[in-house]
Scaffold this active site. Structure first.
Site, PDB file in Angstrom:
ATOM      1  N   HIS A 451      36.518  -9.825  43.447  1.00 22.20           N
ATOM      2  CA  HIS A 451      35.743 -10.885  44.115  1.00 22.20           C
ATOM      3  C   HIS A 451      35.652 -12.128  43.230  1.00 22.20           C
ATOM      4  CE1 HIS A 451      31.968 -12.165  46.454  1.00 22.20           C
ATOM      5  NE2 HIS A 451      31.915 -12.915  45.362  1.00 22.20           N
ATOM      6  N   GLU A 452      35.298 -11.938  41.989  1.00 19.43           N
ATOM      7  CA  GLU A 452      35.062 -13.080  41.103  1.00 19.43           C
ATOM      8  C   GLU A 452      36.371 -13.719  40.636  1.00 19.43           C
ATOM      9  OE1 GLU A 452      32.219 -14.302  40.937  1.00 19.43           O
ATOM     10  OE2 GLU A 452      30.905 -12.646  41.464  1.00 19.43           O
ATOM     11  N   HIS A 456      36.976 -15.978  44.177  1.00 21.95           N
ATOM     12  CA  HIS A 456      36.534 -17.338  43.853  1.00 21.95           C
ATOM     13  C   HIS A 456      37.563 -18.096  43.014  1.00 21.95           C
ATOM     14  CE1 HIS A 456      32.710 -16.718  45.671  1.00 21.95           C
ATOM     15  NE2 HIS A 456      32.243 -15.886  44.768  1.00 21.95           N
TER      16      HIS A 456
END
Length: 731
Positions: A451-452, A456
């Site tokens: 996710h990170e 992003h």
């Protein structure tokens, strides 16, 4: 319509857990401990700003509780209250409410933005106040505070139930007379000036224009800073823009900024290298002057500080709680590197360029160069703000993240503290519950990493860079959704936040979560985290199962039926992804009502995750990225709003099922964090103090964190300064 009070109260069995950091802290050198201590002091003092950012009454509620607990031990307060007729349960509820205020930095939940009201009577609250030693020592002061908040503390009238703008809720990022149209006006002005609003609030007044004798709206955009006087390098004098007047001033939260700067200055003495010293100096200048450019420059230096033993970031960071999605909530964290888990993340970074091409968009929609970030797992010592996340990807400045880089942080001691639980998990079979209990922490660590870093950290924004120049080839780049050329892009001065506004945070979290689901299907990714064979298969299944389950079982506490809005970015994102998987059909994901009006059951066909699931999430992820890259807000909103709707009927009547779901909700855990102190006998020795994971332990940690009554007075002063801008339930 009757109000379900349980949605707005914390129960007397509210879980409280300790955030363990002993092992990591003890491994630090003396200098590192001093560095961590002063950074923590800066973060905690700055964290009080969130009270001012949350609601009109939050600073006074904190001041009242702070004064009460500072004046006497909890046991003595309890004895006095019980003698005056307060029951044991009522006093426990008082402690729980206090913990809620401290942990959420105000009287609205950090996760969900719904109001927190006391779970005991107003009469009992007043009795505790009036029998406290603080009241006996200074009855007029305490009575004045109580008179100014007593109604607001309990009120759930109209828009007071949640945070929002105008008729949607309460906010202090804008004065009470501001609407969405006002927010759009301010956004247009800031965009015209090429400025961002991260460290600002907006206050509107109406003045009479002597030329036309008509009322003209004047918007004061106030920057956070110690200095209050105008400075042409930072502030702007009043000018007309459109049919209104605008001015940029500074000095917001000025008194709370002073200890932030004092402690950052002390921390500089113990920084391990020149980059850290220069970084802290930029932050100091930012807090002193209000210049956002200084914070951006500090963030640039932060990115370059690779692999520090002590990791920290501080400032006005996340925009989740601004109804317009642009103003940042204050946040400061200090953490120590967990080297074992960080090695796994480092491997993921080193191999990222293998995995990025596997995402469902081609290279034209990806950054020209993958900016290899620092990615570490950290044990949190201090996290000041309204909540503690599990992972972070910062800085949030578009121009830095897109072209210069970023850092990824997984908060290793937060994840197991959140998730280790022996209680039954509702709406799942016994087999699925067993797998969730066994692998949820491991699967979530992997999801956070993906996710990170690859959520992003990926994806390009198509931008106009000059009069006839762009950061993409307008003649050759093709929109895969239309097979036509790119016809939309970000104009000069536009940012993701300014274009996507209030939808932006949730949309981006949805994109990052979808990347995590999609790439978790790659066996090479799973093996990086040490999982092979059947265990790896189970972890992939639990990753999908857990996220889709949370898309309704956890998410609906964050949905407001009265306004049909979602009040938490991640909750909305997971609900949307659940909707995508349900829409995929083929019995891949099913939710059925097993007992009429009382129970539900969710199933995920694990044999179809790699086929139906992969296709559904991949197609949706491509749309998310294409619309984001092009700044195509209209298409993005149309799609995202459709999946965000909560139907009352049909195959998935979530509006009706919401009551079933909320009847099984568990209160979110509250963390007790440690404190650090300078040894009174040795100024170079730092003492770490831990507290019991209990209501009294948490309260004690806050009172020892702020042992001076000056803190309460500063908050009262700030409330007095701004109170005329806000409508209080007490008025």
């Amino acid at each position: 319509m009757s109000v379900d009070i349980t949605l707005y109260t914390l129960p007397n069995n509210q879980p409280v857990v300790a955030l363990e950091c002993d092992t990591a802290f003890k491994s630090l050198t003396q200098n590192e401990k001093l560095y961590a201590h002063y950074l923590s002091q800066a973060a905690w003092n700055g964290g009080l700003i969130v009270l001012v950012q949350t609601s009109p009454e939050s600073p006074l509620i904190f001041a009242l509780l702070h004064k009460i607990y500072l004046a006497e031990p909890i046991d003595e307060l309890k004895d006095a209250a019980v003698r005056a007729g307060v029951t044991e349960d009522e006093f426990t509820a008082f402690l729980v409410y206090s913990c809620g205020i401290f942990a959420n930095a105000g009287n609205y939940k950090a996760m969900g933005d719904t109001k927190i009201i006391p779970n005991f009577s107003k009469n009992a609250f007043e009795t505790i106040v009036k029998n406290s030693k603080a009241y006996k020592n200074n009855s007029k002061e305490i009575q004045d505070i109580w008179d100014n908040i007593s109604t607001a503390v309990y009120s759930l009238d109209g828009k007071l139930t949640s945070l929002g703008l105008a008729d949607k809720g309460i906010t202090t990022y804008f004065s009470a007379n501001c609407t969405k149209e006002d927010a759009d006006r301010v956004n247009a002005f800031m965009q015209d000036k090429g400025l961002e609003s991260c460290n600002a609030r907006c206050f509107k007044t109406a003045v009479r224009d002597p030329a036309s004798n008509a009322h003209v709206d004047v918007y004061e955009i106030r920057l956070a800073s110690i200095l209050t006087a105008d400075d042409p390098k930072v502030t702007l004098p009043e000018e007309t823009f459109g049919n209104a007047k605008f001015k940029i001033t500074r000095g917001d939260y000025d008194q709370l900024m002073v200890p932030v700067v004092e402690n950052l200055t002390k921390a500089k003495e113990y920084a391990s290298n020149q980059t850290e010293k220069d970084m802290l100096e930029k932050y100091i200048q930012h807090f002193v002057t209000g210049s956002l450019q200084d914070h951006m420059d500090g963030s640039r230096l932060w990115i370059k500080d690779k692999g520090p033993c002590i990791e920290t970031y501080i400032g006005f960071i996340e925009t989740y709680r601004d109804p317009a999605g642009q103003r940042g909530e204050f946040e400061g964290f200090v953490a120590m590197v967990n080297r074992q888990m960080s090695e796994k993340f480092a491997t993921l970074v080193n191999r990222a360029e293998e995995f990025i091409p596997k995402l469902p968009w081609d290279k034209d929609f990806e950054k020209d160069t993958f900016l290899r970030p620092d990615f570490t797992s950290l044990d949190v010592l201090t996290f000041a703000g309204s909540s503690i996340p599990s992972g972070i990807n910062i800085p949030n400045y578009d121009e830095i993240r897109q072209s210069e880089g970023f850092k990824n942080v997984s908060l290793g001691n937060v994840i197991p503290a959140h998730m280790k639980d022996v209680r039954a998990i509702p709406f799942l079979s016994d087999v699925d519950q067993e797998l969730m209990h066994k692998y949820r922490v491991d699967s979530f660590e992997m999801q956070v990493g993906l996710h990170e870093l690859l959520g992003h950290g990926t994806g390009k924004l198509f931008k106009q860079t000059g009069a006839n120049t762009y950061n993409f080839d307008r003649d050759s780049v093709i929109n895969p959704l239309t097979d036509g050329k790119i016809d939309k892009y970000f104009l000069k001065g536009e940012t993701y936040d300014s274009k996507f506004g209030s939808m932006g945070s949730s949309y981006e979290e949805c994109r990052a979560e979808a990347v995590g689901l999609y790439l978790s299907l790659d066996g090479e990714v799973v093996s990086i985290f040490g999982h092979e064979g059947q265990v790896a298969e189970d972890i992939v299944y639990v990753n999908w199962l857990s996220l889709l389950w949370s898309g309704f079982a956890k998410a609906f506490e964050m949905y407001q039926p009265s306004t049909r809005t979602w009040s938490q970015a991640h909750a909305q994102a997971r609900y949307v992804l659940l909707g995508v998987c349900l829409e995929a059909g083929q019995d891949f994901v099913k939710v059925v009502e097993t007992e009429g009006g009382t129970n539900l059951r969710m199933t995920v066909d694990r044999s179809k995750i790699f086929t139906v699931g992969r296709q559904a999430i991949g197609d949706f992820l491509l749309k998310l990225q294409v619309y984001k890259s092009m700044g195509d807000v209209e298409s993005a909103k149309k799609m995202y709003d459709r999946y965000s709707e909560v139907p009352e009927s049909g195959p998935y009547p979530w509006g009706r099922w919401r009551d079933i779901i909320l009847s099984r909700k568990e209160p979110r855990k509250i963390f007790v964090q440690s404190n650090t102190f300078i040894d009174g006998f040795d100024s170079n020795n730092v003492i770490l103090k831990n507290y019991e994971p209990s209501f009294t332990g948490l309260i004690q940690s806050w009172i020892e964190r702020f042992p001076s009554a000056d803190v309460s007075q500063i908050l009262i002063d700030l409330w007095n300064k701004d109170k005329h801008h806000f409508v209080s339930a007490n008025n």
